[in-house]
Design a protein around this motif. Structure first.
Motif, PDB file in Angstrom:
ATOM      1  N   PRO A  37       0.652  -1.267  -0.107  1.00 55.07           N
ATOM      2  CA  PRO A  37       0.042  -0.159  -0.155  1.00 55.07           C
ATOM      3  C   PRO A  37       0.944   1.210  -0.049  1.00 55.07           C
ATOM      4  CG  PRO A  37      -0.932  -1.668   1.549  1.00 55.07           C
ATOM      5  CD  PRO A  37       0.328  -2.105   1.107  1.00 55.07           C
ATOM      6  N   LEU A  38       2.034   1.301   0.542  1.00 57.35           N
ATOM      7  CA  LEU A  38       2.998   2.608   0.741  1.00 57.35           C
ATOM      8  C   LEU A  38       3.496   2.568  -0.664  1.00 57.35           C
ATOM      9  CD1 LEU A  38       4.136   4.439   2.266  1.00 57.35           C
ATOM     10  CD2 LEU A  38       6.128   2.892   2.804  1.00 57.35           C
ATOM     11  N   THR A  41       0.634   4.050  -2.921  1.00 59.76           N
ATOM     12  CA  THR A  41       0.498   5.587  -2.333  1.00 59.76           C
ATOM     13  C   THR A  41       1.563   6.581  -2.982  1.00 59.76           C
ATOM     14  OG1 THR A  41      -0.528   4.969  -0.464  1.00 59.76           O
ATOM     15  CG2 THR A  41       0.189   7.157  -0.349  1.00 59.76           C
ATOM     16  N   ALA A  45       0.689   9.296  -6.179  1.00 57.15           N
ATOM     17  CA  ALA A  45       0.734  10.498  -5.911  1.00 57.15           C
ATOM     18  C   ALA A  45       1.579  11.388  -6.945  1.00 57.15           C
ATOM     19  CB  ALA A  45       1.641  10.789  -4.500  1.00 57.15           C
ATOM     20  N   SER A  52      -3.899   7.687 -13.285  1.00 59.28           N
ATOM     21  CA  SER A  52      -4.373   7.216 -11.841  1.00 59.28           C
ATOM     22  C   SER A  52      -5.737   6.423 -12.092  1.00 59.28           C
ATOM     23  CB  SER A  52      -4.634   8.698 -10.924  1.00 59.28           C
ATOM     24  OG  SER A  52      -5.626   9.288 -11.396  1.00 59.28           O
ATOM     25  N   GLN A 241      -9.395  16.103   4.587  1.00 63.66           N
ATOM     26  CA  GLN A 241      -9.151  15.405   3.480  1.00 63.66           C
ATOM     27  C   GLN A 241     -10.278  14.637   2.867  1.00 63.66           C
ATOM     28  OE1 GLN A 241      -5.827  12.952   4.923  1.00 63.66           O
ATOM     29  NE2 GLN A 241      -4.331  14.174   3.544  1.00 63.66           N
ATOM     30  N   TYR A 252      -7.487  10.729  -8.120  1.00 63.08           N
ATOM     31  CA  TYR A 252      -7.015   9.913  -7.125  1.00 63.08           C
ATOM     32  C   TYR A 252      -5.408  10.330  -7.049  1.00 63.08           C
ATOM     33  CZ  TYR A 252     -10.787   6.831  -7.833  1.00 63.08           C
ATOM     34  OH  TYR A 252     -12.085   6.280  -8.006  1.00 63.08           O
ATOM     35  N   ASN A 253      -4.608  10.898  -8.011  1.00 58.76           N
ATOM     36  CA  ASN A 253      -3.636  11.546  -7.849  1.00 58.76           C
ATOM     37  C   ASN A 253      -3.445  12.463  -6.596  1.00 58.76           C
ATOM     38  OD1 ASN A 253      -4.923  12.947  -9.745  1.00 58.76           O
ATOM     39  ND2 ASN A 253      -2.965  13.799 -10.591  1.00 58.76           N
ATOM     40  N   PHE A 256      -4.257  11.071  -3.163  1.00 54.53           N
ATOM     41  CA  PHE A 256      -2.908  10.280  -2.685  1.00 54.53           C
ATOM     42  C   PHE A 256      -1.635  11.029  -2.330  1.00 54.53           C
ATOM     43  CE2 PHE A 256      -5.188   6.489  -4.234  1.00 54.53           C
ATOM     44  CZ  PHE A 256      -4.811   5.805  -3.380  1.00 54.53           C
ATOM     45  N   TYR A 259      -2.703  12.511   1.001  1.00 57.09           N
ATOM     46  CA  TYR A 259      -2.332  11.137   1.782  1.00 57.09           C
ATOM     47  C   TYR A 259      -1.067  11.148   2.278  1.00 57.09           C
ATOM     48  CZ  TYR A 259      -7.169  10.027   0.488  1.00 57.09           C
ATOM     49  OH  TYR A 259      -8.407  10.057   0.212  1.00 57.09           O
ATOM     50  N   LEU A 260      -0.044  11.079   1.489  1.00 54.27           N
ATOM     51  CA  LEU A 260       1.349  10.947   1.362  1.00 54.27           C
ATOM     52  C   LEU A 260       1.841  12.212   2.472  1.00 54.27           C
ATOM     53  CD1 LEU A 260       3.755   9.060   0.748  1.00 54.27           C
ATOM     54  CD2 LEU A 260       3.986  10.597  -1.380  1.00 54.27           C
ATOM     55  N   MET A 263       0.914  11.531   5.939  1.00 53.38           N
ATOM     56  CA  MET A 263       1.559  10.516   6.458  1.00 53.38           C
ATOM     57  C   MET A 263       3.046  10.723   6.791  1.00 53.38           C
ATOM     58  SD  MET A 263       0.908   6.884   4.597  1.00 53.38           S
ATOM     59  CE  MET A 263       1.813   7.416   3.098  1.00 53.38           C
TER      60      MET A 263
END
Length: 288
Positions: A37-38, A41, A45, A52, A241, A252-253, A256, A259-260, A263
């Motif tokens: 998953p990482l 992600t 991104a 995407s 978010q 989606y890009n 993500f 999200y990155l 994180m």
């Protein structure tokens, strides 16, 4: 010369370590559940909007597109929401460490008193209370007291972390020799001086552990801030978010990339603090 007894003066060669293939395979599978998953992600991104949605999430970005981060930065008002999240998480960690360490020290050192024993049982019992049961009550109370803001979220986060943190601190405090405190009391130290100058420095590994748990729980929480904070401009990053789950569901890009960026602090905090999560820091503190 006197002959050596059989076996003396000779060391046996160390046994070669054997590889446990079932355990190695299990660890590899567990690692893939985190790394895959990482990887997705990171690659998503840096893709374009067309890439995407092409159905190939594991493909490398071609061409390389860092513009997704700039768009996510503007859509989420990243500096503002990031700053609010950092403030809430920092206050949560500070309150959790202060309150849980003090409560744990009192419970462990005065365990013979019924009040402290029942206090410990009361805190443990609160761990089995589901949040939805008290959600409406928390919303009403924060609104009545004017805490329907990030400050109220941080206080509630600390309260919800208190029981688990006291459990961890109490278990660790029982391993600290009482002789260290008794020798300080003989020299005239008060209870506060014993705690701040002797006990608290020895709690270093557990402070790091509790701090990591409190930070992750506060940083990743979505439900509590979304219900407590009344001003949308003061929302934390996970709630902001949520925009990618509604209005911009196909980008989606950009999602993500956001999200990155969210994180990154959790990874940095863990890498910085994980070296302190060790055991046996008091080993050898008391001379035999």
């Amino acid at each position: 010369m006197t002959a050596l007894a059989p076996g003396l003066g000779r060391r046996r060669p160390p046994r070669a370590s054997r590889t446990s293939w079932p355990l190695t395979l299990a660890l590899a599978v567990c690692s893939l559940t985190v790394l895959a998953p990482l990887y997705v992600t990171v690659t998503m991104a840096f893709k374009t909007s067309e890439q995407s949605v092409d159905g190939n999430a594991f493909a490398l970005p071609a061409p390389f597109n860092p513009a997704s981060f700039a768009e996510a930065w503007e859509l989420t008002r990243f500096p503002v929401s990031f700053g609010i999240s950092v403030g809430v998480a920092a206050l949560t960690v500070a309150l959790t460490l202060l309150l849980s360490s003090l409560a744990s020290y009192a419970i462990v050192r005065y365990w013979s008193h019924r009040f402290f024993r029942w206090s410990f049982v009361y805190l443990l019992a609160s761990m089995f209370l589901p949040f939805p049961v008290i959600a409406l009550t928390e919303i009403k109370l924060t609104a009545l007291t004017g805490l329907d803001n990030p400050l109220g979220v941080a206080i509630l986060h600390a309260m919800f972390q208190l029981a688990f943190s006291v459990l961890l601190f109490s278990a660790y405090l029982r391993s600290i020799p009482v002789e260290l405190e008794e020798s300080a009391r003989i020299d005239g130290a008060t209870t506060w001086q014993v705690f701040w100058r002797i006990v608290l420095p020895l709690l270093g590994p557990m402070i790091a552990t509790v701090g990591i748990f409190a930070f992750l729980a506060s940083w990743n929480d979505f439900m509590l801030p979304s219900m407590i904070v009344s001003d949308p401009t003061l929302q934390v990053l996970p709630v902001v978010q949520n925009i990618f789950q509604s209005q911009f569901g196909t980008n989606y890009n950009v999602a993500f990339a956001s999200y990155l960026m969210a994180m990154a602090p959790t990874i940095v905090v863990y890498l910085f603090a994980q070296r302190w999560v060790i055991s046996g820091i008091t080993q050898g503190a008391v001379k035999s």
